[in-house]
Design a protein around this motif. Structure first.
Motif, mmCIF file in Angstrom:
data_model
loop_
_atom_site.group_PDB
_atom_site.id
_atom_site.type_symbol
_atom_site.label_atom_id
_atom_site.label_comp_id
_atom_site.label_asym_id
_atom_site.label_seq_id
_atom_site.Cartn_x
_atom_site.Cartn_y
_atom_site.Cartn_z
ATOM 1 N N LYS A 31 13.244 -4.531 3.814
ATOM 2 C CA LYS A 31 12.227 -4.220 5.127
ATOM 3 C C LYS A 31 12.117 -5.478 5.687
ATOM 4 C CE LYS A 31 9.179 -1.787 7.463
ATOM 5 N NZ LYS A 31 9.565 -0.792 8.422
ATOM 6 N N GLN A 48 1.504 -6.702 10.551
ATOM 7 C CA GLN A 48 1.727 -5.630 9.902
ATOM 8 C C GLN A 48 2.768 -5.849 8.697
ATOM 9 O OE1 GLN A 48 4.315 -4.009 13.309
ATOM 10 N NE2 GLN A 48 2.314 -3.251 14.270
ATOM 11 N N GLU A 51 0.388 -6.602 5.703
ATOM 12 C CA GLU A 51 -0.349 -5.423 5.544
ATOM 13 C C GLU A 51 0.635 -4.406 4.555
ATOM 14 O OE1 GLU A 51 -2.298 -1.631 7.625
ATOM 15 O OE2 GLU A 51 -2.981 -3.667 8.339
ATOM 16 N N PHE A 52 1.679 -4.499 5.037
ATOM 17 C CA PHE A 52 2.826 -3.785 4.331
ATOM 18 C C PHE A 52 3.045 -3.887 2.898
ATOM 19 C CE2 PHE A 52 7.366 -3.093 3.377
ATOM 20 C CZ PHE A 52 7.553 -1.506 3.482
ATOM 21 N N THR A 53 3.172 -5.567 2.764
ATOM 22 C CA THR A 53 3.301 -6.011 1.376
ATOM 23 C C THR A 53 2.426 -5.283 0.451
ATOM 24 O OG1 THR A 53 1.995 -7.928 1.507
ATOM 25 C CG2 THR A 53 4.723 -8.157 2.312
ATOM 26 N N ARG A 54 3.327 -5.143 -1.076
ATOM 27 C CA ARG A 54 2.469 -4.708 -2.261
ATOM 28 C C ARG A 54 2.648 -5.575 -3.339
ATOM 29 N NH1 ARG A 54 0.468 -2.363 1.404
ATOM 30 N NH2 ARG A 54 0.408 -0.170 2.009
#
Length: 184
Positions: A31, A48, A51-54
């Protein structure tokens, strides 16, 4: 998951953005977030991406200056990612914060980068002051005032303010400023 982030400051840096995107793809980023935004302005796409990362992900950037605007900002981003269990990799520096050595190197190099930037700004200010003292630096030439006669002629011919601005390649606000004394 490998998550990439690419940024350039202006639309004129299209080749730089493309190069970053190619490199992130080659590195296997699944991504990729990209934006063209000044480092001093809001960077919504970076937000964004963060925030997207896990947990277990790694955020990859090609260069440190594409990510952070200062050492405190860099550490703010890194702390945000660390609390989520996300690593960060800065390709051109060979830094990976999933290692203690990577964290140390990032701090040292970030400090050097900030020092370099401050020195560059200081030299720039000194150069401008010297040029002003020598009468060589007068700032940007006023483009609209230089075209004031053309603006007035076109306005007298009934050409709209937007069209005047387009034809003379100046801002509509500049046309308003030139015509303001006439309208009062």
């Amino acid at each position: 998951m490998l998550v990439g982030y690419a940024r350039t400051s202006t639309l004129d840096q299209e080749a730089g953005l493309e190069a970053q995107l190619r490199e992130l793809k080659t590195l296997g980023c699944e991504k990729v977030f990209q934006e063209q935004a000044s480092s001093v302005g809001p960077r919504k796409v970076l937000e964004q991406a963060l925030e997207f990362t896990r947990e277990g992900d790694t955020l990859i950037v090609t260069k440190l200056d594409r990510l952070a605007r200062s050492v405190p900002h860099m550490w703010e981003i890194i702390r945000t990612l660390q609390t989520k269990g996300v690593g960060i990799r800065i390709v051109n520096m060979g830094i990976d914060t999933s290692t203690p050595t990577g964290k140390l190197m990032l701090n040292v190099l970030g400090g050097v980068a900030e020092f370099e930037r401050e020195m560059m700004l200081e030299r720039q200010c000194e150069g401008i002051a010297k040029a002003k003292a020598g009468g060589k630096y007068k700032g940007r030439k006023p483009t609209a005032r230089a075209k004031a006669d053309q603006i007035k002629v076109l306005h007298a011919e009934g050409v709209s303010l937007s069209e005047i601005a387009r034809r003379l390649e100046i801002g509509k606000a500049s046309v308003h400023r030139v015509l303001k004394p006439e309208r009062a």
